[in-house]
Write an enzyme that holds these catalytic residues in place. Structure first.
Site, PDB file in Angstrom:
ATOM      1  N   ASP A 126       0.793  -1.233   0.000  1.00 24.99           N
ATOM      2  CA  ASP A 126       0.000   0.000   0.000  1.00 24.99           C
ATOM      3  C   ASP A 126       0.823   1.281   0.000  1.00 24.99           C
ATOM      4  O   ASP A 126       0.336   2.334   0.368  1.00 24.99           O
ATOM      5  CB  ASP A 126      -0.900  -0.014   1.239  1.00 24.99           C
ATOM      6  CG  ASP A 126      -0.096  -0.296   2.510  1.00 24.99           C
ATOM      7  OD1 ASP A 126       1.129  -0.052   2.505  1.00 24.99           O
ATOM      8  OD2 ASP A 126      -0.698  -0.774   3.497  1.00 24.99           O
TER       9      ASP A 126
ATOM     10  N   GLU B  53      -0.045  -9.071  -1.338  1.00 24.64           N
ATOM     11  CA  GLU B  53      -0.705  -8.508  -0.155  1.00 24.64           C
ATOM     12  C   GLU B  53      -1.944  -7.696  -0.559  1.00 24.64           C
ATOM     13  O   GLU B  53      -2.193  -6.594  -0.088  1.00 24.64           O
ATOM     14  CB  GLU B  53       0.254  -7.657   0.682  1.00 24.64           C
ATOM     15  CG  GLU B  53      -0.142  -7.590   2.156  1.00 24.64           C
ATOM     16  CD  GLU B  53       0.819  -6.755   2.989  1.00 24.64           C
ATOM     17  OE1 GLU B  53       1.761  -7.363   3.533  1.00 24.64           O
ATOM     18  OE2 GLU B  53       0.639  -5.534   3.102  1.00 24.64           O
TER      19      GLU B  53
ATOM     20  N   GLU C 144      -2.347   4.979   2.984  1.00 24.95           N
ATOM     21  CA  GLU C 144      -2.245   3.575   2.570  1.00 24.95           C
ATOM     22  C   GLU C 144      -3.595   2.928   2.237  1.00 24.95           C
ATOM     23  O   GLU C 144      -3.668   2.095   1.330  1.00 24.95           O
ATOM     24  CB  GLU C 144      -1.520   2.754   3.660  1.00 24.95           C
ATOM     25  CG  GLU C 144      -0.033   3.059   3.795  1.00 24.95           C
ATOM     26  CD  GLU C 144       0.273   4.292   4.643  1.00 24.95           C
ATOM     27  OE1 GLU C 144      -0.679   4.932   5.159  1.00 24.95           O
ATOM     28  OE2 GLU C 144       1.459   4.625   4.802  1.00 24.95           O
TER      29      GLU C 144
ATOM     30  N   HIS D  76       5.788   5.298  13.304  1.00 24.36           N
ATOM     31  CA  HIS D  76       6.191   6.122  12.162  1.00 24.36           C
ATOM     32  C   HIS D  76       5.058   6.624  11.290  1.00 24.36           C
ATOM     33  O   HIS D  76       5.276   7.438  10.407  1.00 24.36           O
ATOM     34  CB  HIS D  76       7.150   5.323  11.262  1.00 24.36           C
ATOM     35  CG  HIS D  76       6.458   4.249  10.466  1.00 24.36           C
ATOM     36  ND1 HIS D  76       6.259   2.988  10.958  1.00 24.36           N
ATOM     37  CD2 HIS D  76       5.910   4.256   9.230  1.00 24.36           C
ATOM     38  CE1 HIS D  76       5.610   2.263  10.054  1.00 24.36           C
ATOM     39  NE2 HIS D  76       5.375   3.008   9.002  1.00 24.36           N
TER      40      HIS D  76
ATOM     41  N   ARG E 158       2.234   8.427   9.211  1.00 22.60           N
ATOM     42  CA  ARG E 158       1.978   9.848   8.984  1.00 22.60           C
ATOM     43  C   ARG E 158       0.892  10.415   9.896  1.00 22.60           C
ATOM     44  O   ARG E 158       1.028  11.512  10.429  1.00 22.60           O
ATOM     45  CB  ARG E 158       1.508  10.060   7.530  1.00 22.60           C
ATOM     46  CG  ARG E 158       2.618  10.411   6.601  1.00 22.60           C
ATOM     47  CD  ARG E 158       2.218  10.265   5.144  1.00 22.60           C
ATOM     48  NE  ARG E 158       3.431   9.939   4.393  1.00 22.60           N
ATOM     49  CZ  ARG E 158       4.177  10.837   3.769  1.00 22.60           C
ATOM     50  NH1 ARG E 158       3.827  12.090   3.757  1.00 22.60           N
ATOM     51  NH2 ARG E 158       5.284  10.483   3.155  1.00 22.60           N
TER      52      ARG E 158
ATOM     53  N   HIS F 134      12.696   5.331  13.226  1.00 23.22           N
ATOM     54  CA  HIS F 134      12.548   5.461  11.768  1.00 23.22           C
ATOM     55  C   HIS F 134      13.346   6.676  11.297  1.00 23.22           C
ATOM     56  O   HIS F 134      13.515   7.640  12.036  1.00 23.22           O
ATOM     57  CB  HIS F 134      11.049   5.641  11.489  1.00 23.22           C
ATOM     58  CG  HIS F 134      10.635   5.537  10.055  1.00 23.22           C
ATOM     59  ND1 HIS F 134      10.890   6.532   9.137  1.00 23.22           N
ATOM     60  CD2 HIS F 134       9.950   4.575   9.380  1.00 23.22           C
ATOM     61  CE1 HIS F 134      10.386   6.181   7.962  1.00 23.22           C
ATOM     62  NE2 HIS F 134       9.805   4.986   8.081  1.00 23.22           N
TER      63      HIS F 134
HETATM   64  C1  UD1 Z   1       6.530   4.882   3.912  1.00 24.64           C
HETATM   65  C2  UD1 Z   1       5.158   4.389   3.430  1.00 24.64           C
HETATM   66  C3  UD1 Z   1       4.428   3.688   4.573  1.00 24.64           C
HETATM   67  C4  UD1 Z   1       5.283   2.603   5.195  1.00 24.64           C
HETATM   68  C5  UD1 Z   1       6.641   3.176   5.582  1.00 24.64           C
HETATM   69  C6  UD1 Z   1       7.519   2.052   6.063  1.00 24.64           C
HETATM   70  C7  UD1 Z   1       4.008   5.801   1.787  1.00 24.64           C
HETATM   71  C8  UD1 Z   1       3.098   6.929   1.575  1.00 24.64           C
HETATM   72  N1  UD1 Z   1       4.332   5.528   3.049  1.00 24.64           N
HETATM   73  O1  UD1 Z   1       6.284   5.870   4.903  1.00 24.64           O
HETATM   74  O2  UD1 Z   1       3.247   3.095   4.050  1.00 24.64           O
HETATM   75  O3  UD1 Z   1       4.640   2.134   6.356  1.00 24.64           O
HETATM   76  O4  UD1 Z   1       7.255   3.783   4.437  1.00 24.64           O
HETATM   77  O5  UD1 Z   1       8.590   2.500   6.836  1.00 24.64           O
HETATM   78  O6  UD1 Z   1       4.424   5.167   0.842  1.00 24.64           O
HETATM   79  N2  UD1 Z   1      13.828   8.685   5.259  1.00 24.64           N
HETATM   80  C9  UD1 Z   1      15.200   8.647   5.222  1.00 24.64           C
HETATM   81  N3  UD1 Z   1      15.809   7.466   4.927  1.00 24.64           N
HETATM   82  C10 UD1 Z   1      15.124   6.324   4.697  1.00 24.64           C
HETATM   83  C11 UD1 Z   1      13.723   6.366   4.749  1.00 24.64           C
HETATM   84  C12 UD1 Z   1      13.076   7.541   5.020  1.00 24.64           C
HETATM   85  O7  UD1 Z   1      15.863   9.648   5.433  1.00 24.64           O
HETATM   86  O8  UD1 Z   1      15.754   5.287   4.458  1.00 24.64           O
HETATM   87  C13 UD1 Z   1      13.159   9.970   5.577  1.00 24.64           C
HETATM   88  C14 UD1 Z   1      13.192  10.965   4.408  1.00 24.64           C
HETATM   89  O9  UD1 Z   1      13.365  12.256   4.912  1.00 24.64           O
HETATM   90  C15 UD1 Z   1      11.789  10.823   3.820  1.00 24.64           C
HETATM   91  C16 UD1 Z   1      10.955  10.544   5.076  1.00 24.64           C
HETATM   92  O10 UD1 Z   1      11.792   9.715   5.892  1.00 24.64           O
HETATM   93  O11 UD1 Z   1      11.383  11.979   3.131  1.00 24.64           O
HETATM   94  C17 UD1 Z   1       9.619   9.887   4.866  1.00 24.64           C
HETATM   95  O12 UD1 Z   1       9.720   8.753   3.999  1.00 24.64           O
HETATM   96  P1  UD1 Z   1       8.423   8.286   3.137  1.00 24.64           P
HETATM   97  O13 UD1 Z   1       8.783   7.064   2.371  1.00 24.64           O
HETATM   98  O14 UD1 Z   1       7.872   9.430   2.378  1.00 24.64           O
HETATM   99  O15 UD1 Z   1       7.364   7.953   4.242  1.00 24.64           O
HETATM  100  P2  UD1 Z   1       7.362   6.895   5.421  1.00 24.64           P
HETATM  101  O16 UD1 Z   1       6.710   7.535   6.590  1.00 24.64           O
HETATM  102  O17 UD1 Z   1       8.689   6.293   5.558  1.00 24.64           O
HETATM  103  N1  UDP Z   2      11.859  -3.623  10.833  1.00 21.23           N
HETATM  104  C1  UDP Z   2      13.242  -3.637  10.675  1.00 21.23           C
HETATM  105  N2  UDP Z   2      13.998  -2.795  11.448  1.00 21.23           N
HETATM  106  C2  UDP Z   2      13.450  -1.933  12.339  1.00 21.23           C
HETATM  107  C3  UDP Z   2      12.031  -1.898  12.459  1.00 21.23           C
HETATM  108  C4  UDP Z   2      11.267  -2.760  11.692  1.00 21.23           C
HETATM  109  O1  UDP Z   2      13.785  -4.412   9.894  1.00 21.23           O
HETATM  110  O2  UDP Z   2      14.193  -1.205  13.006  1.00 21.23           O
HETATM  111  C5  UDP Z   2      11.045  -4.530   9.984  1.00 21.23           C
HETATM  112  C6  UDP Z   2       9.981  -5.364  10.689  1.00 21.23           C
HETATM  113  O3  UDP Z   2      10.492  -6.627  11.072  1.00 21.23           O
HETATM  114  C7  UDP Z   2       8.921  -5.492   9.613  1.00 21.23           C
HETATM  115  C8  UDP Z   2       9.067  -4.244   8.763  1.00 21.23           C
HETATM  116  O4  UDP Z   2      10.330  -3.688   9.114  1.00 21.23           O
HETATM  117  O5  UDP Z   2       9.209  -6.598   8.751  1.00 21.23           O
HETATM  118  C9  UDP Z   2       7.971  -3.255   9.020  1.00 21.23           C
HETATM  119  O6  UDP Z   2       8.281  -2.073   8.366  1.00 21.23           O
HETATM  120  P1  UDP Z   2       7.705  -0.668   8.813  1.00 21.23           P
HETATM  121  O7  UDP Z   2       7.239  -0.728  10.216  1.00 21.23           O
HETATM  122  O8  UDP Z   2       8.717   0.350   8.435  1.00 21.23           O
HETATM  123  O9  UDP Z   2       6.505  -0.456   7.782  1.00 21.23           O
HETATM  124  P2  UDP Z   2       4.990  -0.974   7.742  1.00 21.23           P
HETATM  125  O10 UDP Z   2       4.984  -2.446   7.896  1.00 21.23           O
HETATM  126  O11 UDP Z   2       4.258  -0.245   8.815  1.00 21.23           O
HETATM  127  O12 UDP Z   2       4.515  -0.530   6.394  1.00 21.23           O
END
Ligand code: UD1
Ligand code: UDP
Length: 371
Positions: free
Chosen positions: A99, A121, A135, A209, A211, A242
């Site tokens: 999602d 999924e 999502e 984490h 939004r 995160h």
């Molecule tokens: C995204 C997904 C969410 C998922 C999550 C998993 C969308 C809209 N959201 O949310 O569904 O649960 O990933 O973790 O697709 N950033 C870094 N390094 C990284 C990752 C993120 O610096 O490796 C920072 C960046 O500033 C980035 C911000 O985190 O702009 C947000 O990342 P983004 O992918 O937009 O949203 P998530 O909240 O991570």
């Molecule tokens: N996870 C990880 N390291 C962490 C936190 C979570 O590898 O520090 C793994 C966790 O085992 C799971 C996945 O990340 O498989 C979940 O991802 P996240 O919570 O970022 O996203 P969501 O599932 O909410 O989309």
């Protein structure tokens, strides 16, 4: 014989964790399948961590991540980047997962190119437009664009049928998260954080984490943590924070330099899953962790008002507790003090499959394309 060209698209940590088993399975059939992996780079460090762990080298990396990116930034860049890759490769099918915005924009790009979409999924629903945001709508949109549905459970298949998606194109496969879990858990696992914890201390693993939780909901939860560690001298909070800067600012503001509160960097998946296996209980708003915890027999208090994973709630391992500080405080306290309540939740069950989801997905693809 013409090879079936399957393009798997991943962008974020959870997509990588749950799609890599599928990629590994696709690679078992080099005489029948050509597997192409595209990373959008919606996440950078957190994606690279997983790719390195599992030694996956994407064929394309769009490298789109920007600090504090908006949904519009991600959508535009994925849509245009994936379109170029599709024009270049013309795969038979694109596989997207779950999602995220990577998945949604990639499915749309595939549709515009008249390339088939397989949704891994598929069928998870809260039916609440803004929870989780964005999502829930991403997954509904993806399922409108999908040609072959890989539903993790019977319940998710039912959701798809309610929306009139064709039954003959829905495969119930189990969740690929469980495929990964089979490989990571080690009985003798330890790490630096575990080593500094007090003997017999109970570990609470925290992740947050989403939004819709950034701001007041997150502040409410972070504010109860110091109260809990002060009240229960035998608990340790481990919070792999995160990479989102907004989450990190709040975590630092409320949780820095508190005894028995460990703010750490995101863990490699093997480390995280082994930490989860050693935890006493888990507080999280994550989707993937709700799937993994029931297999590990760890109670999860879900820091959200809705969940698309009702199977874990029915099984008793997950409890939706929302984000009101007082309510969550009371729920944690109950699990720390009431052995009966704790034991009721700490049942190892597995509503999400037997670890063979990737195998079923690839077999379904071979059947659908008559390869
Ligand atoms: C995204 C997904 C969410 C998922 C999550 C998993 C969308 C809209 N959201 O949310 O569904 O649960 O990933 O973790 O697709 N950033 C870094 N390094 C990284 C990752 C993120 O610096 O490796 C920072 C960046 O500033 C980035 C911000 O985190 O702009 C947000 O990342 P983004 O992918 O937009 O949203 P998530 O909240 O991570
Ligand atoms: N996870 C990880 N390291 C962490 C936190 C979570 O590898 O520090 C793994 C966790 O085992 C799971 C996945 O990340 O498989 C979940 O991802 P996240 O919570 O970022 O996203 P969501 O599932 O909410 O989309």
């Amino acid at each position: 014989m013409k090879l079936l060209k399957v393009m798997t698209i991943i962008g974020t940590r959870p997509e990588a964790i749950k799609m890599i088993p599928v990629v590994k399975e696709l690679e078992k059939y080099p005489e029948r399948i050509q597997s192409i992996v595209v990373a959008t780079g919606q996440h950078r460090q957190m994606l690279d961590q997983i790719l390195a762990d599992f030694e996956v080298h994407p064929d394309y990396d769009l490298d789109i991540m920007q600090p504090n990116q908006t949904l519009v930034d991600v959508t535009i860049q994925v849509l245009s980047g994936v379109t170029l890759v599709l024009e270049n490769e013309r795969p038979d099918i694109v596989l997207v997962h779950g999602d995220t915005t990577t998945a949604c924009a990639s499915a749309l790009a595939a549709f515009y190119q008249k390339v088939k979409v397989g949704h891994v999924e598929a069928g998870l629903r809260t039916w609440d437009k803004y929870s989780p945001f964005p999502e829930e709508i991403n997954r509904q949109l993806i399922d409108e664009l999908t040609d072959i549905y890989f539903a993790p459970t019977k319940e998710s298949k039912e959701n798809l049928l309610k929306e009139n998606h064709p039954e003959e194109k829905i495969y119930v496969t189990g969740n690929t998260a469980i495929d990964t879990l089979e490989y990571t858990i080690e009985a003798s696992y330890t790490n630096d954080v575990l080593k500094i914890m007090g003997t017999n201390h109970r570990m609470i693993l925290l992740t947050m984490h989403r939004r819709e939780n950034i701001g007041k909901p997150m502040e409410e939860i972070f504010q109860i943590i110091p109260i809990l560690v002060n009240e229960y001298k035998d608990i340790e909070i481990v919070f792999p924070v995160h990479k989102n800067p907004k989450v990190r600012t709040l975590a630092k503001k409320y949780l820095s330099n508190i005894e028995r509160v460990h703010l750490i960097e995101p863990l490699d998946v093997k480390d995280f899953q082994n930490m989860a296996a050693r935890s006493h209980l888990i507080l999280t708003d994550s989707g993937g962790i709700q799937e993994e915890a029931p297999s590990l027999g760890k109670p999860v208090l879900v820091l959200r008002d809705t969940t698309e994973r009702p199977e874990g709630v029915s099984a008793g391992t997950l409890k939706l507790v929302g984000t009101n500080g007082l309510t969550v405080y009371a729920e944690v306290k109950k699990l720390l003090t009431n052995q009966e309540a704790y034991s009721e939740m700490a049942q190892a069950i597995n509503p999400y499959g037997d670890g063979n989801a990737s195998h079923r997905i690839v077999q379904a693809l071979l059947k659908e394309f008559g390869t």
